[in-house]
Motif scaffolding. Structure first.
Motif, PDB file in Angstrom:
ATOM      1  N   TRP A 134       0.863  -1.166   0.000  1.00 39.56           N
ATOM      2  CA  TRP A 134       0.000   0.000   0.000  1.00 39.56           C
ATOM      3  C   TRP A 134       0.907   1.225   0.000  1.00 39.56           C
ATOM      4  CZ3 TRP A 134      -0.416  -4.295   2.974  1.00 39.56           C
ATOM      5  CH2 TRP A 134      -1.580  -5.065   2.858  1.00 39.56           C
ATOM      6  N   GLU A 135       1.199   1.740  -1.196  1.00 42.06           N
ATOM      7  CA  GLU A 135       2.102   2.885  -1.355  1.00 42.06           C
ATOM      8  C   GLU A 135       3.437   2.612  -0.659  1.00 42.06           C
ATOM      9  OE1 GLU A 135      -0.302   6.152  -0.002  1.00 42.06           O
ATOM     10  OE2 GLU A 135      -1.357   6.285  -1.921  1.00 42.06           O
ATOM     11  N   GLU A 136       3.756   3.325   0.448  1.00 39.33           N
ATOM     12  CA  GLU A 136       5.078   3.192   1.064  1.00 39.33           C
ATOM     13  C   GLU A 136       5.161   2.077   2.096  1.00 39.33           C
ATOM     14  OE1 GLU A 136       2.962   6.294   3.663  1.00 39.33           O
ATOM     15  OE2 GLU A 136       2.939   5.579   1.613  1.00 39.33           O
ATOM     16  N   ILE A 137       4.062   1.318   2.284  1.00 39.23           N
ATOM     17  CA  ILE A 137       4.026   0.247   3.286  1.00 39.23           C
ATOM     18  C   ILE A 137       3.799  -1.096   2.613  1.00 39.23           C
ATOM     19  CG2 ILE A 137       2.766  -0.680   5.273  1.00 39.23           C
ATOM     20  CD1 ILE A 137       2.096   2.165   6.071  1.00 39.23           C
ATOM     21  N   GLY A 138       4.582  -2.094   3.012  1.00 37.90           N
ATOM     22  CA  GLY A 138       4.404  -3.449   2.502  1.00 37.90           C
ATOM     23  C   GLY A 138       4.326  -4.435   3.649  1.00 37.90           C
ATOM     24  N   ILE A 139       3.519  -5.475   3.481  1.00 35.93           N
ATOM     25  CA  ILE A 139       3.394  -6.520   4.504  1.00 35.93           C
ATOM     26  C   ILE A 139       3.486  -7.886   3.834  1.00 35.93           C
ATOM     27  CG2 ILE A 139       2.014  -7.498   6.366  1.00 35.93           C
ATOM     28  CD1 ILE A 139       0.574  -4.861   6.651  1.00 35.93           C
ATOM     29  N   SER A 140       4.422  -8.694   4.311  1.00 34.66           N
ATOM     30  CA  SER A 140       4.550 -10.072   3.848  1.00 34.66           C
ATOM     31  C   SER A 140       3.957 -11.017   4.891  1.00 34.66           C
ATOM     32  CB  SER A 140       6.028 -10.438   3.628  1.00 34.66           C
ATOM     33  OG  SER A 140       6.587  -9.721   2.560  1.00 34.66           O
ATOM     34  N   THR A 141       3.296 -12.057   4.433  1.00 32.58           N
ATOM     35  CA  THR A 141       2.839 -13.121   5.314  1.00 32.58           C
ATOM     36  C   THR A 141       3.729 -14.329   5.095  1.00 32.58           C
ATOM     37  OG1 THR A 141       0.545 -12.344   5.265  1.00 32.58           O
ATOM     38  CG2 THR A 141       0.918 -14.617   5.936  1.00 32.58           C
ATOM     39  N   LEU A 142       4.318 -14.834   6.178  1.00 32.66           N
ATOM     40  CA  LEU A 142       5.256 -15.950   6.093  1.00 32.66           C
ATOM     41  C   LEU A 142       4.583 -17.247   6.516  1.00 32.66           C
ATOM     42  CD1 LEU A 142       8.410 -14.214   7.643  1.00 32.66           C
ATOM     43  CD2 LEU A 142       7.703 -14.320   5.254  1.00 32.66           C
ATOM     44  N   GLU A 185       9.002   2.605   2.915  1.00 32.58           N
ATOM     45  CA  GLU A 185       9.339   3.245   4.186  1.00 32.58           C
ATOM     46  C   GLU A 185       9.143   2.272   5.341  1.00 32.58           C
ATOM     47  OE1 GLU A 185       7.474   7.034   4.773  1.00 32.58           O
ATOM     48  OE2 GLU A 185       7.778   7.636   2.680  1.00 32.58           O
ATOM     49  N   VAL A 186       8.179   1.376   5.187  1.00 35.11           N
ATOM     50  CA  VAL A 186       7.894   0.365   6.212  1.00 35.11           C
ATOM     51  C   VAL A 186       7.707  -0.988   5.548  1.00 35.11           C
ATOM     52  CG1 VAL A 186       6.229  -0.449   7.937  1.00 35.11           C
ATOM     53  CG2 VAL A 186       6.815   1.982   7.824  1.00 35.11           C
ATOM     54  N   LEU A 187       8.373  -1.989   6.105  1.00 29.64           N
ATOM     55  CA  LEU A 187       8.142  -3.372   5.691  1.00 29.64           C
ATOM     56  C   LEU A 187       7.835  -4.180   6.943  1.00 29.64           C
ATOM     57  CD1 LEU A 187       8.090  -5.713   3.659  1.00 29.64           C
ATOM     58  CD2 LEU A 187      10.553  -5.971   4.010  1.00 29.64           C
ATOM     59  N   ALA A 188       6.704  -4.839   6.938  1.00 31.99           N
ATOM     60  CA  ALA A 188       6.317  -5.697   8.055  1.00 31.99           C
ATOM     61  C   ALA A 188       6.191  -7.129   7.553  1.00 31.99           C
ATOM     62  CB  ALA A 188       4.996  -5.227   8.659  1.00 31.99           C
ATOM     63  N   ALA A 189       6.315  -8.063   8.483  1.00 32.45           N
ATOM     64  CA  ALA A 189       6.131  -9.475   8.161  1.00 32.45           C
ATOM     65  C   ALA A 189       5.293 -10.105   9.262  1.00 32.45           C
ATOM     66  CB  ALA A 189       7.475 -10.190   8.034  1.00 32.45           C
ATOM     67  N   MET A 190       4.386 -10.982   8.862  1.00 34.74           N
ATOM     68  CA  MET A 190       3.505 -11.637   9.818  1.00 34.74           C
ATOM     69  C   MET A 190       3.549 -13.144   9.627  1.00 34.74           C
ATOM     70  SD  MET A 190       0.182  -9.080   9.640  1.00 34.74           S
ATOM     71  CE  MET A 190      -0.535  -9.803  11.144  1.00 34.74           C
ATOM     72  N   ALA A 191       3.348 -13.863  10.715  1.00 31.58           N
ATOM     73  CA  ALA A 191       3.312 -15.324  10.651  1.00 31.58           C
ATOM     74  C   ALA A 191       2.334 -15.826  11.697  1.00 31.58           C
ATOM     75  CB  ALA A 191       4.700 -15.913  10.892  1.00 31.58           C
ATOM     76  N   CYS A 192       1.698 -16.937  11.412  1.00 25.96           N
ATOM     77  CA  CYS A 192       0.760 -17.492  12.395  1.00 25.96           C
ATOM     78  C   CYS A 192       0.877 -19.007  12.431  1.00 25.96           C
ATOM     79  CB  CYS A 192      -0.672 -17.078  12.081  1.00 25.96           C
ATOM     80  SG  CYS A 192      -1.354 -17.786  10.578  1.00 25.96           S
ATOM     81  N   GLY A 193       0.462 -19.556  13.540  1.00 21.76           N
ATOM     82  CA  GLY A 193       0.443 -20.996  13.730  1.00 21.76           C
ATOM     83  C   GLY A 193      -0.692 -21.350  14.671  1.00 21.76           C
ATOM     84  N   LYS A 194      -0.767 -22.597  15.080  1.00 25.13           N
ATOM     85  CA  LYS A 194      -1.862 -23.035  15.943  1.00 25.13           C
ATOM     86  C   LYS A 194      -1.835 -22.353  17.309  1.00 25.13           C
ATOM     87  CE  LYS A 194      -2.352 -27.633  13.859  1.00 25.13           C
ATOM     88  NZ  LYS A 194      -2.294 -29.105  14.096  1.00 25.13           N
TER      89      LYS A 194
END
Length: 331
Positions: free
Chosen positions: A226-234, A260-269
């Motif tokens: 989203w413009e200057e923000i990115g989010i990866s799901t791992l 300008e911002v890079l975030a990463a998210m991960a989930c499990g049980k």
């Protein structure tokens, strides 16, 4: 359907139908069927895969479906093979925020509106409804426009293309909203057309398979910007990953895209993780307080958190992060 796919590159491009940047299975199948149904309904559409062709290898669940259904990958049109312009009609499926040049003329999406432009009265259709799978909305919309029962009965390719993403997005038809239930009831009429090689388990295993993928690949595998923000799901929790390598990959990817911002998210049980790389002056813990982030480690400037409120997926986190960061930049 096979004939339609075979002609994708042969016919002149009119309206471009595209899924979202992450190209999960729901996005791929929903945009492909939308382009097909919309063409049958009188508006010639070309499905455009919104990633480079070489990155299809990162979407092993999509590759699985293509292989098991004997769909020729060479017939598909990818982002690096076609350029849109400001006048190109766009039909957005499984997203509603435009990320390529063009004029949005149609939307079918199960996310909340992400832009005021989404409310343009000239967009037709405008289907925005919260449910588990965009495919459920595609089936509902075109069931009112076409004789889908007749189409599905005569074409064995349609049922598995519709079945697989709904199965994945509803956790094997467990987490269903009303539109998903309606779609499930419709597909139950064609359950005998679903190959034994396409099941919830086989597709889920393919989606989680990261064999041979680098940390750079993992960041690109399921990424939205989203413009200057990115989010990866791992696909794996942080404690199962090498944080030194992941942090370096995040730095490289952020710089490559000019974010300008890079975030990463991960989930499990048993929980969720969240990583943040961006300006130190931006207090991401306070900005995203509802997520209840607890810092676990900082590596090469990347902050790795445990996310205590596990209900917050990327779909919910993205607007929170974007709004908070926009306020931060205005200060």
């Amino acid at each position: 359907m096979q004939r339609f796919i075979a002609q994708i590159k042969r016919l002149p491009v009119q309206t471009v139908v595209t899924g979202n940047q992450a190209l999960d299975l729901d996005s791929f199948c929903s945009s492909l069927l939308t382009a097909y149904f919309e063409t049958l309904n009188g508006r010639q559409c070309t499905p455009l895969i919104p990633i480079d062709r070489e990155d299809l290898r990162l979407r092993k669940d999509v590759e699985l479906i293509l292989t098991r259904l004997d769909i020729n990958m060479d017939s598909l049109l990818f982002l690096d093979e076609f350029s849109t312009n400001t006048e190109t009609p766009l039909f957005l499926v499984d997203h509603n925020l435009q990320f390529m040049q063009g004029k949005v003329t149609g939307i079918i999406d199960h996310h909340a509106p992400e832009s005021d432009k989404t409310m343009d009265d000239n967009i037709n259709p405008m289907v925005l409804s919260r449910c588990s799978s965009a495919m459920s909305l595609v089936l509902k919309y075109y069931n009112e426009k076409l004789d889908l029962k007749k189409l599905f009965a005569s074409d064995p390719l349609l049922a598995p293309l519709a079945f697989a993403p709904i199965a994945i997005d509803t956790s094997n038809f467990f987490n269903m909203k009303p539109e998903d239930i309606t779609a499930y009831q419709f597909l139950a009429n064609f359950i005998n057309q679903i190959p034994d090689t396409i099941t919830f388990q086989t597709v889920r295993d393919a989606r989680k398979d990261i064999t041979g993928l680098s940390y750079s690949d993992l960041l690109r595998k399921d990424f939205k910007q989203w413009e200057e923000i990115g989010i990866s799901t791992l696909p794996k929790r942080f404690h199962k990953l090498d944080l030194e390598e992941l942090s370096c990959a995040m730095i490289d990817y952020k710089n490559k895209l000019g974010l300008e911002v890079l975030a990463a998210m991960a989930c499990g049980k048993k929980g969720r993780d969240f990583a943040y790389l961006g300006p130190k002056e931006f207090d991401v813990v306070t900005a995203c307080s509802d997520m209840e982030l607890i810092l676990q480690k900082e590596v090469n400037g990347v902050q790795f958190f445990s996310q205590m409120q596990t209900t917050y997926s990327r779909k919910m986190v993205a607007p929170i992060l974007r709004q908070a960061y926009a306020k931060f930049k205005q200060q």
